[in-house]
Design an enzyme around this catalytic site. Structure first.
Site, PDB file in Angstrom:
ATOM      1  N   THR A 145     -22.220 -28.851 -31.552  1.00 43.04           N
ATOM      2  CA  THR A 145     -23.616 -28.560 -31.200  1.00 43.04           C
ATOM      3  C   THR A 145     -24.389 -27.959 -32.359  1.00 43.04           C
ATOM      4  O   THR A 145     -25.568 -28.282 -32.580  1.00 43.04           O
ATOM      5  CB  THR A 145     -23.657 -27.606 -29.995  1.00 43.04           C
ATOM      6  OG1 THR A 145     -22.930 -28.199 -28.909  1.00 43.04           O
ATOM      7  CG2 THR A 145     -25.085 -27.332 -29.566  1.00 43.04           C
ATOM      8  N   ARG A 146     -23.746 -27.091 -33.127  1.00 41.03           N
ATOM      9  CA  ARG A 146     -24.449 -26.383 -34.198  1.00 41.03           C
ATOM     10  C   ARG A 146     -24.811 -27.279 -35.374  1.00 41.03           C
ATOM     11  O   ARG A 146     -25.610 -26.888 -36.230  1.00 41.03           O
ATOM     12  CB  ARG A 146     -23.599 -25.202 -34.668  1.00 41.03           C
ATOM     13  CG  ARG A 146     -23.532 -24.069 -33.632  1.00 41.03           C
ATOM     14  CD  ARG A 146     -22.393 -23.106 -33.891  1.00 41.03           C
ATOM     15  NE  ARG A 146     -22.425 -22.536 -35.225  1.00 41.03           N
ATOM     16  CZ  ARG A 146     -21.438 -21.799 -35.738  1.00 41.03           C
ATOM     17  NH1 ARG A 146     -20.346 -21.581 -35.011  1.00 41.03           N
ATOM     18  NH2 ARG A 146     -21.535 -21.294 -36.948  1.00 41.03           N
ATOM     19  N   MET A 147     -24.277 -28.499 -35.416  1.00 38.82           N
ATOM     20  CA  MET A 147     -24.702 -29.439 -36.454  1.00 38.82           C
ATOM     21  C   MET A 147     -26.106 -29.961 -36.169  1.00 38.82           C
ATOM     22  O   MET A 147     -26.777 -30.472 -37.069  1.00 38.82           O
ATOM     23  CB  MET A 147     -23.728 -30.616 -36.540  1.00 38.82           C
ATOM     24  CG  MET A 147     -22.342 -30.258 -37.020  1.00 38.82           C
ATOM     25  SD  MET A 147     -22.250 -29.572 -38.688  1.00 38.82           S
ATOM     26  CE  MET A 147     -22.771 -30.954 -39.694  1.00 38.82           C
TER      27      MET A 147
END
Length: 295
Positions: free
Chosen positions: A14-16
């Site tokens: 998700t943090r990408m």
């Protein structure tokens, strides 16, 4: 001795902040997952199992020619749950299973091979490290004699345990038959309600199986990528290593920090490379070649 390699590649990343599955993002022109597959091949894996989940179709299509077996983890209920999905695909006849991660691209083949050797089909071997900031990693808990007793996840650790500086990388090598038995016995009675692979350490101790932890001195080998900043940081680590190897061979680089090799670069003698050069694919420079700036 047969070697299974399980590569965890089910996470969403998700943090990408990208539609592309995290393990397919590129480092030095090659996907993170392919870097790990290359390491598995160099270690001599007889069977490679990739655990997919989020973006499974895309991940499997991208690595279809690798010869790996694919299993899916749907939903994602922890690392132990991921290995449970891989169990039916493992060869347990006199075998060792090495657990790697698709978002940890710089694991060295020599480091992985040493861990497999430490396992030797009879020990549980863990790869640990001692970061400047242990952050939220699982702590390696040892007894008074230095033997590994357990790994405690950060969210389940006491204040005293959180002060431990040695942490677990997530990478392990285990006798396959024992690993199958241990993961079948996992439960999710913890703060995250997930099945932790780390719980097999306590099971090994209970079974009187020696648990060994090898400290890797180079933290970059076990560094995972969770966002674009970490990807960029490891890109520079990788490129610095490429530059150092070239200079050891006698290549003269105007600035080692401004070189990008996205493939393979083979150089003859007396080669000079100016700043901001990018090499893609398989490139061979003959004796005396001079590459100008920003090529």
């Amino acid at each position: 001795m047969s070697l299974n390699v399980v590569i965890m590649a089910a996470g969403k990343g998700t943090r990408m902040k990208s539609a592309l599955p995290k393990v397919l993002h590129r480092l030095a022109g090659t996907s993170l997952l392919q870097h790990v597959l290359n390491a598995a091949a160099r270690v001599g894996a007889n069977r490679t199992v990739i655990v997919t989940g989020h973006g499974a179709d895309e991940v499997e299509a991208a690595t279809a020619r690798s010869g790996a077996v694919f299993v899916r983890q749907m939903p994602q209920l922890g690392t132990g749950h991921a290995v449970q999905q891989a169990v039916p695909a493992l060869d347990d006849a006199n075998a060792v299973t090495l657990i790697l991660y698709g978002d940890v691209p710089l694991i060295g083949a020599d480091t992985a091979a040493a861990l497999v050797q430490a396992c030797a089909g009879q020990n549980l071997a863990l790869l640990s490290f001692e970061p400047a900031d242990p952050a939220r990693y699982g702590r390696i808990v040892r007894d008074a004699a230095g033997g590994v007793q357990s790994i405690v996840e950060y969210k389940d650790a006491s204040d005293e345990q959180r002060r431990i500086g040695e942490v677990y990388s997530g990478i392990m090598a285990a006798p396959t038959a024992m690993l199958k038995r241990w993961v079948a016995a996992l439960d999710n009675r913890n703060a995250q309600h997930e099945y932790y692979l780390t719980d097999v350490v306590a099971m090994a101790v209970a079974d009187s199986v020696p648990v060994l932890a090898q400290v890797v001195p180079d933290e970059a080998e076990v560094a995972g990528i969770n966002d674009a900043a970490q990807l960029a940081e490891l890109e520079r680590v990788f490129q610095r290593r490429q530059a150092a190897a070239l200079m050891e061979q006698g290549v003269r680089l105007a600035d080692p920090a401004r070189l990008d090799v996205r493939g393979t670069l083979t150089c003859g003698s007396d080669v000079e490379i100016d700043i901001n050069c990018v090499f893609e694919g398989a490139v061979q420079l003959e004796d005396g070649a001079r590459i100008g700036a920003s090529c």
